[in-house]
Motif scaffolding. Structure first.
Motif, PDB file in Angstrom:
ATOM      1  N   ILE A 105      -2.453   9.698  -9.957  1.00 10.33           N
ATOM      2  CA  ILE A 105      -3.576   8.778 -10.161  1.00 10.33           C
ATOM      3  C   ILE A 105      -4.118   8.411  -8.782  1.00 10.33           C
ATOM      4  O   ILE A 105      -3.337   8.090  -7.885  1.00 10.33           O
ATOM      5  N   PRO A 106      -5.456   8.466  -8.601  1.00  7.29           N
ATOM      6  CA  PRO A 106      -6.013   8.147  -7.283  1.00  7.29           C
ATOM      7  C   PRO A 106      -5.628   6.741  -6.829  1.00  7.29           C
ATOM      8  O   PRO A 106      -5.535   5.825  -7.645  1.00  7.29           O
ATOM      9  N   THR A 107      -5.407   6.591  -5.535  1.00  6.59           N
ATOM     10  CA  THR A 107      -5.021   5.289  -4.991  1.00  6.59           C
ATOM     11  C   THR A 107      -6.051   4.212  -5.290  1.00  6.59           C
ATOM     12  O   THR A 107      -5.690   3.071  -5.558  1.00  6.59           O
ATOM     13  N   ALA A 108      -7.338   4.581  -5.255  1.00  5.77           N
ATOM     14  CA  ALA A 108      -8.388   3.588  -5.501  1.00  5.77           C
ATOM     15  C   ALA A 108      -8.247   3.016  -6.912  1.00  5.77           C
ATOM     16  O   ALA A 108      -8.465   1.826  -7.138  1.00  5.77           O
ATOM     17  N   SER A 109      -7.870   3.867  -7.864  1.00  6.83           N
ATOM     18  CA  SER A 109      -7.725   3.401  -9.246  1.00  6.83           C
ATOM     19  C   SER A 109      -6.520   2.491  -9.395  1.00  6.83           C
ATOM     20  O   SER A 109      -6.576   1.476 -10.088  1.00  6.83           O
TER      21      SER A 109
ATOM     22  N   THR B  88      -5.146  -5.154  -8.581  1.00 10.32           N
ATOM     23  CA  THR B  88      -5.919  -6.357  -8.285  1.00 10.32           C
ATOM     24  C   THR B  88      -6.506  -6.980  -9.546  1.00 10.32           C
ATOM     25  O   THR B  88      -6.917  -8.135  -9.534  1.00 10.32           O
TER      26      THR B  88
ATOM     27  N   ILE C 149       1.914   1.905  -3.484  1.00 11.23           N
ATOM     28  CA  ILE C 149       0.794   2.448  -4.258  1.00 11.23           C
ATOM     29  C   ILE C 149       0.627   3.938  -3.962  1.00 11.23           C
ATOM     30  O   ILE C 149       0.422   4.758  -4.865  1.00 11.23           O
ATOM     31  N   GLU C 150       0.755   4.302  -2.691  1.00 13.77           N
ATOM     32  CA  GLU C 150       0.619   5.718  -2.338  1.00 13.77           C
ATOM     33  C   GLU C 150       1.735   6.549  -2.974  1.00 13.77           C
ATOM     34  O   GLU C 150       1.500   7.660  -3.453  1.00 13.77           O
TER      35      GLU C 150
ATOM     36  N   TRP D 200      -5.188   0.696  -7.055  1.00 15.19           N
ATOM     37  CA  TRP D 200      -5.577  -0.546  -6.382  1.00 15.19           C
ATOM     38  C   TRP D 200      -6.386  -1.420  -7.339  1.00 15.19           C
ATOM     39  O   TRP D 200      -6.212  -2.643  -7.399  1.00 15.19           O
ATOM     40  N   GLY D 201      -7.280  -0.782  -8.113  1.00 15.53           N
ATOM     41  CA  GLY D 201      -8.080  -1.506  -9.092  1.00 15.53           C
ATOM     42  C   GLY D 201      -7.210  -2.197 -10.124  1.00 15.53           C
ATOM     43  O   GLY D 201      -7.414  -3.366 -10.454  1.00 15.53           O
TER      44      GLY D 201
ATOM     45  N   SER E  36       0.906   6.868  -6.610  1.00 15.42           N
ATOM     46  CA  SER E  36      -0.233   7.781  -6.737  1.00 15.42           C
ATOM     47  C   SER E  36       0.245   9.232  -6.737  1.00 15.42           C
ATOM     48  O   SER E  36      -0.181  10.047  -7.551  1.00 15.42           O
TER      49      SER E  36
ATOM     50  N   THR F  78       0.839  -1.203   0.000  1.00 16.66           N
ATOM     51  CA  THR F  78       0.000   0.000   0.000  1.00 16.66           C
ATOM     52  C   THR F  78       0.873   1.252   0.000  1.00 16.66           C
ATOM     53  O   THR F  78       0.524   2.247  -0.627  1.00 16.66           O
TER      54      THR F  78
END
Lengths: 176, 589
Positions: A63-67, A73, A54-55, A69-70, A58, A51
């Protein structure tokens, strides 16, 4: 040198490597579109995508972390959990399967004490399944990192693991 | 848009404008194709395949939401094959859906259910594998049930394109796909700001508010408690819709009467505390203006905006007014001044708020709002929850005879009423601030440049020796744009109103679901709701907050003076940077 300190430096090195890679990409005018290659690089450097990584990505790429993460995964290649030094890929393709690769897999589970897609506590082994490695003539086969092990038997498997364990003096347990 | 071209739909020619999609063209000539992932205010996803048509010359079905019209295009919308294909697609969705309609929150108001009926799913051929996810109940405001999700992605696009929050996205692939927050963390610990706009665009009940109705019914039967309710301006403008009434019907008096029927001892109006907010905020603004304080000042009524700022823009926190929201101001007064006045223990007062807002549930739990350790608003329910409670208690809202609010917190000015629509807080503030600063009455108190649904509205008002430039933004995407302007030119505005929801509170995340005639975010619907509030404002003789005699009395008896030490203790709050996981990037795409 204190062991923990060494680990710390190691981690900073990795981060520096990743940020340098991202900067290079951005220098060539790639931003959001660099995401896939940056993720590949991150996995290469760290062995998995945490994580924190990813941050970091980001922030660098906007790019947003949620994206992210998408994306991470979505692709099976990426893993969000730390993986072992040795990635064992047992072939469960048709030829290997009829020649008993299921037994090989079960033996590995037993010897390593882990399930499929899991990593041993000492971060030495990760157990995965593949669907045809393209060497059916040598079946049943498995790969450990880049090396192919052919015509396996349960006996052979136990031997291989034993050797690797002995070979591996450096434990990766605390690095990540 | 371009020239007029001719398309042939089901063997009949129609003139349509060039450059639009097949779906847009068909909508205008009277063919409403089924759809799930499409929303006119969001980007086109083309995911659900419900809107397929046959186009001559094309081997496959064409999704009408993505394909553009062309001269002479021959389109079929209702062949036997198409009907079967659409039914198959829908059945596949239903196969892995819980299909628990009887016990579902959106029974009777679900786009999936409606489509199953209109497309003609009569028998279920297969029972598919069901999704087995835990329901995310972590947030005090928003509940997520991935089992009911059909992966249309509207919530994701809403969260990123309109709100710019980017709290959620698709994860995994194939059957394992779900909509989750970054790192699959519980909503509560994610960057979600609780605005609830995702709920309004969700076609099923995959997203909803956290329900407090059962708890409230139980509390209402507690005879020892003094049960007080307040309702926000926007509730009266929309609750009728949940009872089949035409949008734009003012239900103020009926709502008051039904709340008494539900068992509340006192029914107060959040508009009273909206007047109080104007006094506090107005004086705070004048204080900042005359004493070289931090400007521009930004409003603080919208709890989702506050959480957004705390997460993504902590540099702007000193600019945000320290005033509590009207809801919390009312509850503050109830648990202090009012409790003393009626000789009651504040802990024995049940303070309930009916709000158009989901984020108010979150606000009610904020520790820093408490006064001497006593919580303020005990239960917050949405307009939708109140509508359900009224129906559940067997009360007939529509034919109930209207009643007036209770004294003393039931009286409000017209300025307070328009708090519920974008631009309203600013307009109300200017009505009072002008007078308090200049010392003369404003002649024309309707600020038309602050009304309407343009994303960012600006106005300039001459106040004595000063030119005051103000701005209004609604929707977090627009708020972000304003913050960018402020960063570039900090002296451009002196006062800014920000509301998290597009349109303001009338379009809050807790308002009744748009009916069959309208879809969420439809501007005609919002205009009708807004017109209720503007009409009430116009019908009042007192239209400026500081002229409210009850407000004047409250200051005389208790608060002493606006923005004074007493009111600061009771009515003001503070903000702090928040850093849940995933807040590193603030979402400007």
């Amino acid at each position: 040198m204190n062991n923990n300190l060494k680990i710390r430096e190691d981690i900073d090195d990795r981060k520096e490597k990743l940020v340098k890679f991202i900067d290079e990409k951005r220098g060539k005018g790639y931003n959001k579109s660099a995401l896939m290659s940056v993720l590949h690089k991150a996995q290469e450097i760290y062995g998995f995508i945490s994580t924190e990584v990813i941050e970091e990505i980001s922030m660098c790429l906007g790019i947003p972390t949620a994206s992210i993460w998408g994306v991470v995964t979505f692709y099976h290649f990426f893993t969000t959990k730390p993986r072992g030094k040795y990635i064992i890929s047992v072939c469960l393709g048709t030829a290997c399967y009829v020649r008993g690769s299921k037994r090989i897999l079960n033996k590995l589970k037993e010897v390593l004490g882990i399930g499929l897609n899991e990593t041993t506590k000492d971060r030495l082994f990760t157990l995965e399944a593949k669907y045809c490695l393209g060497c059916c003539g040598l079946s049943p086969v498995m790969m450990i990192n880049d090396e192919v092990y052919e015509k396996l038997t349960t006996k052979k498997v136990v031997e291989i693991i034993k050797n690797l364990k002995a070979e591996s003096e450096v434990h990766y347990s605390e690095i990540n | 848009m371009g020239n007029t071209i001719t398309i042939i739909v089901n063997n009949k020619p129609y003139p349509v404008e060039d450059g639009q999609t097949i779906m847009q063209a068909l909508d205008k000539i009277g063919f409403h194709l089924p759809r799930l992932c499409y929303h006119p205010k969001l980007s086109v996803e083309g995911a659900c395949r419900m809107c397929i048509v046959e186009v001559e010359g094309s081997n496959n079905y064409v999704t009408s939401c993505t394909a553009k019209v062309a001269e002479g295009m021959k389109i079929s919308t209702n062949t036997a094959e198409l009907r079967k294909a659409r039914r198959d697609i829908l059945e596949l969705l239903l196969d892995s859906h819980p299909v628990d309609c009887n016990t579902c929150e959106r029974n009777g108001n679900c786009e999936l259910q409606d489509l199953a009926r209109s497309i003609g799913v009569k028998i279920r051929q297969f029972e598919g594998e069901k999704k087995q996810y835990e329901i995310d109940l972590s947030s005090p405001a928003i509940t997520r049930d991935p089992n009911k999700c059909i992966l249309c992605g509207r919530c994701i696009r809403m969260c990123s394109e309109i709100q710019g929050v980017n709290a959620i996205d698709f994860t995994n692939r194939g059957f394992d796909s779900t909509v989750v927050t970054a790192f699959n963390s519980p909503i509560n610990s994610s960057v979600c700001i609780n605005c609830g706009q995702c709920i309004n665009v969700c076609p099923t009940a995959a997203l909803s508010e956290k329900y407090y109705t059962v708890e409230l019914f139980r509390e209402l039967s507690d005879s020892k408690k003094i049960k007080i309710v307040q309702i926000a301006p926007a509730v009266r403008a929309a609750i009728g819709e949940a009872f089949g009434m035409e949008p734009g019907t003012n239900m103020e008096k009926q709502t008051v009467a039904t709340l008494r029927k539900l068992g509340f001892d006192k029914v107060f109006d959040t508009q009273f505390s909206a007047d109080l907010t104007i006094m506090e905020e107005g004086y705070e603004f004048l204080n900042r203006l005359t004493n070289n304080g931090i400007l521009p000042m930004i409003t603080s009524c919208s709890p989702a905006w506050i959480k957004y700022a705390e997460q993504f823009h902590d540099e702007i926190l000193p600019n945000i007014s320290t005033c509590k929201s009207p809801m919390s101001m009312m509850s503050s007064i109830l648990k202090t001044y009012y409790a003393k006045k009626i000789g009651a223990d504040p802990l024995n007062i049940l303070s309930v708020a009916v709000m158009p807002c989901v984020a108010k549930k979150y606000e009610a739990q904020r520790e820093e709002l408490k006064i001497d350790g006593i919580g303020l608003t005990d239960i917050v329910i949405t307009t939708r929850e109140l509508a359900w409670m009224i129906k559940s208690a067997g009360i007939d809202l529509v034919s109930t005879k209207g009643e007036e609010f209770d004294n003393i917190f039931g009286f409000s000015s017209g300025a307070a009423t328009i708090f519920g629509v974008t631009g309203g807080v600013m307009e109300a503030a200017l009505r009072s601030a002008y007078e308090l600063y200049v010392g003369e009455t404003v002649v024309d108190i309707e600020f038309n440049e602050l009304r309407g649904f343009k994303g960012i509205k600006e106005a300039e008002i001459k106040m004595g020796d000063k030119n005051i430039r103000v701005a209004v933004a609604h929707g977090i995407g627009n708020a972000n744009a304003i913050l960018e302007i402020v960063k570039e030119d900090p002296s451009r505005y002196q006062f800014i109103e920000i509301m998290s929801c597009p349109g303001g509170c009338i379009n809050g995340g807790g308002q009744p679901y748009a009916g069959s005639e309208y879809i969420a975010l439809n501007e005609n619907l919002l205009e009708k709701r807004a017109s209720v509030l503007y009409q009430i404002d116009r019908s009042k003789t007192i239209r400026r907050s500081h002229e409210n005699p009850e407000i004047q009395r409250l200051y005389k008896e208790y608060l002493e003076r606006p923005n004074g030490p007493k009111s600061h203790k009771i009515l003001h709050t503070r903000y702090a940077k928040k850093s849940p996981r995933g807040v590193v990037y603030n979402g400007k795409m």
